[in-house]
Write a protein that holds these residues in place. Structure first.
Motif, PDB file in Angstrom:
ATOM      1  N   SER A  41     -30.142  48.296 -12.923  1.00 44.49           N
ATOM      2  CA  SER A  41     -29.586  46.944 -13.034  1.00 44.49           C
ATOM      3  C   SER A  41     -29.942  46.091 -11.828  1.00 44.49           C
ATOM      4  CB  SER A  41     -28.068  47.014 -13.210  1.00 44.49           C
ATOM      5  OG  SER A  41     -27.759  47.678 -14.409  1.00 44.49           O
ATOM      6  N   LEU A  44     -33.610  45.101 -12.124  1.00 42.17           N
ATOM      7  CA  LEU A  44     -33.804  44.047 -13.123  1.00 42.17           C
ATOM      8  C   LEU A  44     -33.370  42.686 -12.593  1.00 42.17           C
ATOM      9  CD1 LEU A  44     -32.609  45.647 -16.491  1.00 42.17           C
ATOM     10  CD2 LEU A  44     -34.883  45.674 -15.463  1.00 42.17           C
ATOM     11  N   VAL A  68     -28.307  41.167 -16.752  1.00 41.69           N
ATOM     12  CA  VAL A  68     -28.944  42.427 -16.385  1.00 41.69           C
ATOM     13  C   VAL A  68     -28.053  43.274 -15.480  1.00 41.69           C
ATOM     14  CG1 VAL A  68     -31.287  41.594 -16.815  1.00 41.69           C
ATOM     15  CG2 VAL A  68     -30.332  41.418 -14.503  1.00 41.69           C
ATOM     16  N   HIS A  71     -25.295  44.633 -18.292  1.00 42.42           N
ATOM     17  CA  HIS A  71     -25.672  45.109 -19.630  1.00 42.42           C
ATOM     18  C   HIS A  71     -25.449  46.605 -19.843  1.00 42.42           C
ATOM     19  CE1 HIS A  71     -29.430  46.422 -17.777  1.00 42.42           C
ATOM     20  NE2 HIS A  71     -29.800  46.972 -18.910  1.00 42.42           N
ATOM     21  N   ALA A 133     -33.949  38.330 -20.237  1.00 40.52           N
ATOM     22  CA  ALA A 133     -33.275  39.519 -19.686  1.00 40.52           C
ATOM     23  C   ALA A 133     -33.786  40.785 -20.371  1.00 40.52           C
ATOM     24  CB  ALA A 133     -31.758  39.386 -19.851  1.00 40.52           C
ATOM     25  N   LYS A 134     -33.946  40.732 -21.684  1.00 37.80           N
ATOM     26  CA  LYS A 134     -34.465  41.895 -22.409  1.00 37.80           C
ATOM     27  C   LYS A 134     -35.915  42.185 -22.040  1.00 37.80           C
ATOM     28  CE  LYS A 134     -31.367  42.319 -26.320  1.00 37.80           C
ATOM     29  NZ  LYS A 134     -31.126  43.756 -26.249  1.00 37.80           N
ATOM     30  N   ASP A 137     -35.681  44.226 -19.021  1.00 36.06           N
ATOM     31  CA  ASP A 137     -35.176  45.556 -19.364  1.00 36.06           C
ATOM     32  C   ASP A 137     -36.274  46.444 -19.956  1.00 36.06           C
ATOM     33  OD1 ASP A 137     -33.033  47.428 -19.509  1.00 36.06           O
ATOM     34  OD2 ASP A 137     -32.703  46.925 -21.618  1.00 36.06           O
TER      35      ASP A 137
END
Length: 196
Positions: A41, A44, A68, A71, A133-134, A137
């Protein structure tokens, strides 16, 4: 000052320390040590700040950082699900929803509602912030696996098609980062660290 709110916030802060103990399958860059959720995290969050200019759409970077950072907090209760797991779906689950309500519910109501909303927004992946954000990830473990001669791809016999499918989420947030990621995936095939 509301003393009860402060006590609730401190309880939450103590609870989320458990994220440091959630081991992921991916290993640190150029290492054989598994990464934990807290390290993931944090990484990220910095990636999002550094790479924000590559987002395809305008984003609220503070919201992306919040996404992030929180999540994977639900994994304190639900555990980490390996992205390439063949038995359990990596998508939002009832277990994660229960975990979100319990863990974020430790906070004062207004904060709890905000954190749950941010977590839900990330999971849905529909806003510009969630898409970016994804992207972060999915990019980080790709960078880790390429730095580790295939890392978890080799360890768990993950094939190109599955990697390509899972990593293609990156393009929803950034065409630039997807072009870079796709290049890394193709190089991995050429180097023999990812098999078709």
């Amino acid at each position: 000052m509301n003393t009860q709110d402060l006590l609730n916030q401190i309880a939450f802060i103590k609870e989320i320390d458990k994220v440091k103990y959630i081991q992921r399958k991916t290993k640190l860059f150029n290492s054989d040590r598994n990464e934990n959720d807290a390290e993931h995290s944090w990484h990220l969050a910095l990636m999002a700040i550094v790479l924000a200019e590559h987002s395809d759409a305008p984003i609220d970077i503070l919201k992306v950082v919040k996404m992030v950072l929180i999540h994977d907090i639900v994994e304190i209760d639900s555990g980490d699900v390996f992205m390439y797991d063949t038995l359990k779906n990596h998508l939002n689950s009832d277990e994660e929803r229960i975990a979100a309500n319990r863990i974020f519910g430790l906070l004062p109501q207004k904060q709890a509602e905000e954190f749950i909303a941010v977590w839900e927004e990330f999971e849905a992946g529909e806003t510009n912030e969630a898409k970016f954000a994804k992207s972060m990830d999915r990019l980080e473990p790709l960078l880790q696996n390429t730095s580790n001669n295939g890392g978890t791809w080799k360890e768990f016999d993950v094939k190109y098609e599955k990697v390509y499918e899972k990593k293609s989420v990156i393009k929803n947030g950034s065409a630039t980062l997807w072009n870079y990621a796709e290049g890394l995936i193709n190089e991995s095939i050429e180097k023999g660290i990812l098999k078709k």
